[in-house]
Design an enzyme around this catalytic site. Structure first.
Site, PDB file in Angstrom:
ATOM      1  CD  GLU A  97      39.562  45.678  43.594  1.00 48.78           C
ATOM      2  OE1 GLU A  97      40.340  45.115  43.372  1.00 48.78           O
ATOM      3  OE2 GLU A  97      40.407  45.696  44.687  1.00 48.78           O
ATOM      4  CD  GLU A 147      41.426  54.807  34.304  1.00 45.14           C
ATOM      5  OE1 GLU A 147      40.740  55.158  33.196  1.00 45.14           O
ATOM      6  OE2 GLU A 147      41.743  56.223  34.720  1.00 45.14           O
TER       7      GLU A 147
END
Length: 183
Positions: A97, A147
């Protein structure tokens, strides 16, 4: 005890072993097949959560790119895979991630959660780990993350986190200042 209305076992009408429709409630946590005798217990799935602080005392957060809770804040983590330890899972999930490599982890606590995926409630047991990374220089949103960035610890608002267990975990971390050792 009856299987609660929201319990996932209510959706299982046929025995997963023999296919019989004689798959009945055994107790509040399992169903039993009257044809072949198979008993199926529906237990929570293990998931991991990484609490990563940098040297400035900021916490790494991610913005969810997908549902459930798309667009809300999250902590890096995800489901464990078969034959994988929780520590291996937290290392893998953080790498997938964020691109970061964990060098040290310490178990903190666990919280139950219900994670709705494809219209199905997946009951989880979320295992929270305090994690240390070598460097955050290569921080990059990947996989199911829109993000990722660091927030000053004092600026964290639990209500910005979309998943109930993460929200509860953030509240626990904020109120238990001695919980994090930061190695």
């Amino acid at each position: 005890m009856n299987i609660k209305r929201g319990h996932p076992l209510r959706l299982f009408r046929f025995c997963p072993k023999c296919g019989s429709a004689r798959f009945i409630e055994n107790n509040g946590h399992s169903k039993r097949c009257e044809s072949c005798g198979f008993t199926y217990y529906f237990n929570p799935r293990a998931a991991v959560v990484a609490v990563i602080l940098n040297d400035e005392g900021e916490i790494l957060v991610c913005r969810r790119a997908k549902d459930p809770a798309k667009g809300t804040l999250d902590l890096p983590g995800g489901f464990t895979e078969s034959y994988e330890t929780a520590e291996e899972a937290v290392n893998r999930e953080v790498k997938e991630e964020t691109g970061l490599d964990i060098v040290q982890t310490r178990y903190l606590f666990s919280l139950p959660n219900v994670y709705t995926y494809s219209g199905f409630d997946v009951h989880t047991m979320d295992l929270f780990f305090e994690s240390r990374v070598v460097s955050s220089e290569n921080l990059e949103a990947r996989d199911d993350v829109a993000e990722c960035f660091f927030i000053p610890f004092g600026d964290i608002n639990p209500e910005d986190f979309g998943l109930a267990s993460i929200r509860a975990g953030i509240k626990k971390i904020i109120t238990s200042k001695d919980l994090l050792q930061c190695f």
